[in-house]
Design an enzyme around this catalytic site. Structure first.
Site, mmCIF file in Angstrom:
data_model
loop_
_atom_site.group_PDB
_atom_site.id
_atom_site.type_symbol
_atom_site.label_atom_id
_atom_site.label_comp_id
_atom_site.label_asym_id
_atom_site.label_seq_id
_atom_site.Cartn_x
_atom_site.Cartn_y
_atom_site.Cartn_z
ATOM 1 N N LYS A 115 7.249 -0.810 -11.512
ATOM 2 C CA LYS A 115 7.238 -2.102 -12.135
ATOM 3 C C LYS A 115 8.131 -2.177 -13.577
ATOM 4 O O LYS A 115 8.784 -3.600 -13.787
ATOM 5 C CB LYS A 115 5.773 -2.318 -12.679
ATOM 6 C CG LYS A 115 4.752 -2.647 -11.565
ATOM 7 C CD LYS A 115 3.541 -3.427 -12.023
ATOM 8 C CE LYS A 115 2.795 -3.714 -10.731
ATOM 9 N NZ LYS A 115 1.282 -4.195 -11.149
ATOM 10 N N LYS A 217 5.327 -1.784 0.897
ATOM 11 C CA LYS A 217 4.055 -2.136 1.203
ATOM 12 C C LYS A 217 3.950 -3.979 0.945
ATOM 13 O O LYS A 217 4.888 -4.452 0.275
ATOM 14 C CB LYS A 217 2.952 -1.507 -0.010
ATOM 15 C CG LYS A 217 3.342 -1.775 -1.365
ATOM 16 C CD LYS A 217 2.170 -1.553 -2.237
ATOM 17 C CE LYS A 217 2.189 -2.124 -3.347
ATOM 18 N NZ LYS A 217 1.689 -1.923 -4.590
ATOM 19 N N LYS A 220 2.492 -8.886 -3.746
ATOM 20 C CA LYS A 220 2.484 -10.100 -4.406
ATOM 21 C C LYS A 220 3.627 -10.385 -4.831
ATOM 22 O O LYS A 220 4.181 -11.711 -4.936
ATOM 23 C CB LYS A 220 1.354 -10.232 -5.504
ATOM 24 C CG LYS A 220 0.022 -10.354 -5.055
ATOM 25 C CD LYS A 220 -0.864 -9.806 -6.396
ATOM 26 C CE LYS A 220 -2.301 -9.895 -5.919
ATOM 27 N NZ LYS A 220 -3.341 -9.420 -7.041
#
Ligand code: TYM
Length: 355
Positions: A115, A217, A220
């Site tokens: 992130k 994966k 969002k």
């Protein structure tokens, strides 16, 4: 021997769109567990703000995730549904855990690395400390079981490490106060205040992959909306996304072994099996030898059949702000009482005058 009462806790962030991975990896499992366990399900709005969120959008998304829980079938009267920020004890325990966890432990967290990307210096302190808040979410209820998708595994290992270090660091004080509970750790029986929580990473789809890249994966935050099926997508959009899903030129094999090295094909078969609540083997027994041009429409029909009722309910419930807010308020009050009971003892264990 007294032992921890089984209790399920899990959380979902109100950021971006909920997708099929969230549903199959987590929310559907939340619904199943409520028949056998006491459950607490939390919309983790304080985790969401570890990266900047537009405030009005955060409120909208908090209501929408709550609506998804309810639309999927979670019963907010039998169990507890609330948003994290209402129960301030999560933040209080997270601070204590910041003082228990070690820098080295958090430095190893792969999700932070992903992130924060290359610009680590510019990531928020909250993003770095994200896993200690997650440990606090779980342990402020002394929850024993946590259903999550595969991507949360490392965070749950850290939660166990934090619980164990807290139990060790304060073992004398825990014994003095008689606050410990016996539990089995491997062969040993140990005494501690916090349970060593078990992750429940199970079910047919613990890791749903992107429709555009079978090695990533479903997420969002993927910039391509074609990479995921959102729970709010209409039938036409779902069909289009499945039609455009990446595949390879071969047809479907008849045995699961034939999916090896074909991540996109495997992902679509896993999705079909998970939605139909059957096994990959059964799906391949039916579709083995067929082309994707035949399989994709069947998968699209199944996805629409399973998701459309949830999407409809979600829309209806999220429009009813008064109802959603009353669920969160009531859940927050009940969660708050449990969390405060834990914190009263934690303050005594640590030596914080405050009760
Ligand atoms: P979040 O909001 O990213 O995701 C919510 C849940 O969905 C699962 N999930 C997936 N499962 C299968 N395939 C996928 N592609 C996929 N993508 C997401 C996640 O594993 C998760 O179970 N840190 C957590 C939220 C959290 C939490 C907690 C969870 C905060 N506190 C305490 C459990 C206990 C998160 O970001 O989930």
């Amino acid at each position: 021997m007294s032992s921890f009462k089984p209790l399920v806790f899990s959380g979902v962030q109100p950021t971006g769109n909920l997708h099929l991975g969230n549903y199959l990896g987590a929310i559907r499992r939340f619904v199943q567990l409520q028949d056998s366990h006491d459950c607490i399900y939390c919309v983790v709005d304080m985790h969401a703000i570890t990266t900047w969120q537009e405030p009005a959008e955060l409120i909208r998304a908090t209501r929408e995730v709550t609506a998804a829980f309810l639309a999927a079938g979670i019963d907010p009267r039998k169990h507890i549904v609330f948003n994290q920020s209402r129960v301030v004890q999560h933040a209080e325990l997270a601070w204590i855990f910041n003082c228990v966890a070690r820098m080295g432990w958090l430095n190893r967290m792969t999700q932070f690395k992903e992130k924060a990307g290359k610009d680590r210096e510019n990531a928020s302190v909250g993003l770095f400390a994200y896993p200690t808040l997650m440990a606090a979410d779980i342990l402020v209820y002394r929850a024993t079981h946590v259903p999550v998708g595969d991507d949360q595994k490392q965070h749950l290992e850290l939660t166990r490490d934090i619980a164990q270090k807290f139990n060790n660091d304060f073992s004398a004080r825990i014994a003095e106060l008689g606050a410990g509970v016996e539990m089995k750790v491997g062969e040993e029986t140990v005494n501690g205040f916090f349970p060593l929580t078990e992750p429940l990473i199970e079910g047919p789809a613990p890791r749903v992959m992107s429709l555009r890249d079978g090695l990533k994966k479903m997420s969002k935050s993927d910039p391509s909306d074609l990479s995921r099926i959102n729970l709010t997508d209409d039938a036409e959009t779902i069909s289009k996304k499945i039609r455009k899903a990446k595949t390879d030129p071969d047809g479907l094999p008849s045995e699961a072994d034939g999916l090896k090295g074909r991540p996109e094909a495997e992902n679509l078969v896993v999705l079909y099996a998970a939605l139909a609540e059957t096994s990959k083997e059964n799906v391949l027994a039916e579709f083995g030898g067929k082309q994707f041009s035949a399989f994709k429409p069947a998968l699209a029909d199944l996805a629409v059949e399973k998701l459309a009722p949830i999407a409809g309910e979600m829309r209806r419930i999220s429009a009813d702000h008064a109802y959603v807010d009353s669920v969160l308020r009531d859940g927050g009050e009940r969660a708050g009482m449990q969390a405060e009971a834990t914190m009263k003892t934690v303050r005594e264990i640590v030596g914080l005058l405050g009760n």
